[in-house]
Design a protein around this motif. Structure first.
Motif, mmCIF file in Angstrom:
data_model
loop_
_atom_site.group_PDB
_atom_site.id
_atom_site.type_symbol
_atom_site.label_atom_id
_atom_site.label_comp_id
_atom_site.label_asym_id
_atom_site.label_seq_id
_atom_site.Cartn_x
_atom_site.Cartn_y
_atom_site.Cartn_z
ATOM 1 N N LEU A 19 -34.299 -16.868 8.992
ATOM 2 C CA LEU A 19 -35.509 -17.670 9.168
ATOM 3 C C LEU A 19 -36.755 -16.881 8.762
ATOM 4 O O LEU A 19 -36.757 -15.644 8.756
ATOM 5 N N ASP A 20 -37.818 -17.617 8.443
ATOM 6 C CA ASP A 20 -39.108 -16.972 8.172
ATOM 7 C C ASP A 20 -39.823 -16.634 9.472
ATOM 8 O O ASP A 20 -40.522 -15.623 9.560
ATOM 9 N N ARG A 21 -39.651 -17.510 10.464
ATOM 10 C CA ARG A 21 -40.268 -17.291 11.771
ATOM 11 C C ARG A 21 -39.254 -17.591 12.868
ATOM 12 O O ARG A 21 -38.347 -18.400 12.674
ATOM 13 N N PHE A 22 -39.446 -16.910 13.998
ATOM 14 C CA PHE A 22 -38.514 -17.014 15.103
ATOM 15 C C PHE A 22 -39.266 -17.333 16.387
ATOM 16 O O PHE A 22 -40.457 -17.020 16.523
ATOM 17 N N ARG A 23 -38.542 -17.927 17.327
ATOM 18 C CA ARG A 23 -39.091 -18.148 18.660
ATOM 19 C C ARG A 23 -38.522 -17.076 19.574
ATOM 20 O O ARG A 23 -37.329 -17.075 19.895
ATOM 21 N N LEU A 24 -39.366 -16.162 19.996
ATOM 22 C CA LEU A 24 -38.972 -15.067 20.878
ATOM 23 C C LEU A 24 -39.386 -15.434 22.297
ATOM 24 O O LEU A 24 -40.531 -15.831 22.537
ATOM 25 N N GLN A 25 -38.433 -15.323 23.243
ATOM 26 C CA GLN A 25 -38.723 -15.640 24.640
ATOM 27 C C GLN A 25 -38.378 -14.450 25.525
ATOM 28 O O GLN A 25 -37.318 -13.835 25.370
ATOM 29 N N LEU A 26 -39.278 -14.158 26.442
ATOM 30 C CA LEU A 26 -39.084 -13.061 27.387
ATOM 31 C C LEU A 26 -39.030 -13.632 28.796
ATOM 32 O O LEU A 26 -39.998 -14.260 29.256
ATOM 33 N N PHE A 27 -37.913 -13.411 29.488
ATOM 34 C CA PHE A 27 -37.723 -13.892 30.856
ATOM 35 C C PHE A 27 -37.654 -12.683 31.785
ATOM 36 O O PHE A 27 -36.758 -11.855 31.655
ATOM 37 N N ASN A 28 -38.573 -12.628 32.739
ATOM 38 C CA ASN A 28 -38.538 -11.495 33.668
ATOM 39 C C ASN A 28 -38.099 -11.898 35.067
ATOM 40 O O ASN A 28 -38.160 -11.103 36.008
ATOM 41 N N GLY A 29 -37.656 -13.164 35.214
ATOM 42 C CA GLY A 29 -37.152 -13.615 36.496
ATOM 43 C C GLY A 29 -38.207 -14.144 37.436
ATOM 44 O O GLY A 29 -37.879 -14.641 38.522
ATOM 45 N N LEU A 50 -40.688 -4.123 23.477
ATOM 46 C CA LEU A 50 -39.576 -4.958 23.928
ATOM 47 C C LEU A 50 -38.526 -4.130 24.668
ATOM 48 O O LEU A 50 -37.969 -4.574 25.676
ATOM 49 N N VAL A 51 -38.252 -2.936 24.178
ATOM 50 C CA VAL A 51 -37.306 -2.040 24.859
ATOM 51 C C VAL A 51 -37.824 -1.693 26.254
ATOM 52 O O VAL A 51 -37.070 -1.698 27.237
ATOM 53 N N ARG A 52 -39.096 -1.387 26.346
ATOM 54 C CA ARG A 52 -39.688 -1.055 27.651
ATOM 55 C C ARG A 52 -39.544 -2.213 28.628
ATOM 56 O O ARG A 52 -39.134 -2.029 29.784
ATOM 57 N N ARG A 53 -39.863 -3.422 28.160
ATOM 58 C CA ARG A 53 -39.752 -4.601 29.019
ATOM 59 C C ARG A 53 -38.295 -4.857 29.414
ATOM 60 O O ARG A 53 -37.987 -5.186 30.560
ATOM 61 N N ASN A 54 -37.378 -4.725 28.440
ATOM 62 C CA ASN A 54 -35.961 -4.956 28.684
ATOM 63 C C ASN A 54 -35.414 -3.978 29.728
ATOM 64 O O ASN A 54 -34.640 -4.353 30.619
ATOM 65 N N ASN A 55 -35.847 -2.724 29.653
ATOM 66 C CA ASN A 55 -35.393 -1.716 30.618
ATOM 67 C C ASN A 55 -35.887 -2.012 32.032
ATOM 68 O O ASN A 55 -35.280 -1.573 33.012
ATOM 69 N N LYS A 56 -36.969 -2.762 32.123
ATOM 70 C CA LYS A 56 -37.517 -3.128 33.434
ATOM 71 C C LYS A 56 -36.956 -4.453 33.949
ATOM 72 O O LYS A 56 -37.382 -4.939 35.001
ATOM 73 N N GLY A 57 -36.042 -5.048 33.182
ATOM 74 C CA GLY A 57 -35.375 -6.247 33.678
ATOM 75 C C GLY A 57 -35.624 -7.517 32.904
ATOM 76 O O GLY A 57 -35.116 -8.584 33.269
ATOM 77 N N THR A 58 -36.385 -7.449 31.816
ATOM 78 C CA THR A 58 -36.689 -8.649 31.034
ATOM 79 C C THR A 58 -35.529 -9.023 30.117
ATOM 80 O O THR A 58 -34.971 -8.166 29.428
ATOM 81 N N GLU A 59 -35.179 -10.291 30.150
ATOM 82 C CA GLU A 59 -34.153 -10.838 29.256
ATOM 83 C C GLU A 59 -34.836 -11.345 27.989
ATOM 84 O O GLU A 59 -35.863 -12.034 28.059
ATOM 85 N N ILE A 60 -34.279 -11.023 26.809
ATOM 86 C CA ILE A 60 -34.922 -11.352 25.536
ATOM 87 C C ILE A 60 -34.015 -12.269 24.730
ATOM 88 O O ILE A 60 -32.862 -11.918 24.450
ATOM 89 N N THR A 61 -34.540 -13.431 24.362
ATOM 90 C CA THR A 61 -33.750 -14.381 23.573
ATOM 91 C C THR A 61 -34.456 -14.696 22.263
ATOM 92 O O THR A 61 -35.673 -14.536 22.130
ATOM 93 N N ILE A 62 -33.667 -15.195 21.318
ATOM 94 C CA ILE A 62 -34.170 -15.521 19.983
ATOM 95 C C ILE A 62 -33.678 -16.906 19.589
ATOM 96 O O ILE A 62 -32.580 -17.318 19.964
#
Length: 214
Positions: A19-29, A50-62
């Motif tokens: 894709l040219d553009r993506f929908r990135l979603q961050l879920f931290n609960g 994104l790595v920092r957020r993920n290490n703190k518990g954020t789920e990352i979807t595309i």
């Protein structure tokens, strides 16, 4: 580089989706997710954050932006046998991702952008074929590769597993156009008005006359 593993899987995943553009979603609960429509380059530039957020518990979807026509189909929770069946049927995944050992996601490319209405119809057909026990299950994972799977835990291993790209040819499925054509033909047939023949109209007039004078 500290985040080489994340960066490599992230790029493979995005390249495979095409894709040219993506929908990135961050879920931290807590609260609503953070949602951004970004290009591949913009996502890559944010890898460290994104790595920092993920290490703190954020789920990352595309995913693809919801209002865009596109050619992506997604199946979550399939097994290796389903991947093999997809290839045999000409539904080769453009990206095949491991969420946990034994738990996978497949992204299939149809070959040309189509509407959500067409994609939904094709998804129902694919789900009935490859997810028979989840025919009406909506695929919700869509986890971005290279990051820890914060949504699911392995039953046999401690900690969080990394979402890993196992294959990413990024090519349209050989039978993608056939899937589109069948869906479009079905939708076109449903949209046709009922064709009332002259004989059926004549029967209607006879029924009216039987009731007496006008």
């Amino acid at each position: 580089m500290k985040h080489d593993r994340t960066r490599a899987d992230l790029i493979r995943h995005l390249d495979g989706l095409g894709l040219d553009r993506f929908r990135l979603q961050l879920f931290n609960g807590t609260g609503s997710p953070v949602i951004r429509n970004l290009s591949k380059a913009e996502i890559i530039r944010q890898t460290q954050d994104l790595v920092r957020r993920n290490n703190k518990g954020t789920e990352i979807t595309i995913d693809a932006p919801p209002d865009d026509d596109h050619d992506l189909m997604h199946l979550s929770g399939i097994g290796r046998q389903a991947q093999e069946a997809m290839i045999e049927n000409g539904h080769d995944p453009a990206v095949f991702v491991q969420l946990l050992p034994g738990v996978y996601e497949a992204w299939l490319r149809l070959g040309r952008p189509v509407s959500a209405e067409v994609r939904n119809l094709i998804w129902e057909d694919l789900a009935a074929t490859y997810l028979p026990e989840q025919e009406h299950h909506v695929s919700l994972q869509k986890l971005l590769a290279g990051f820890k799977n914060r949504a699911m835990r392995s039953k046999t291993r401690p900690g969080f597993e990394y979402v890993t790209v196992l294959s990413a040819p990024g090519k349209a499925a050989p039978e993608g156009e056939s899937l589109i054509r069948e869906a479009e033909e079905w939708l076109a047939a449903q949209a046709k008005p009922q064709d009332r023949s002259w004989s059926s109209q004549a029967d209607d007039f006879d029924a009216i006359e039987d009731k007496g004078p006008w």
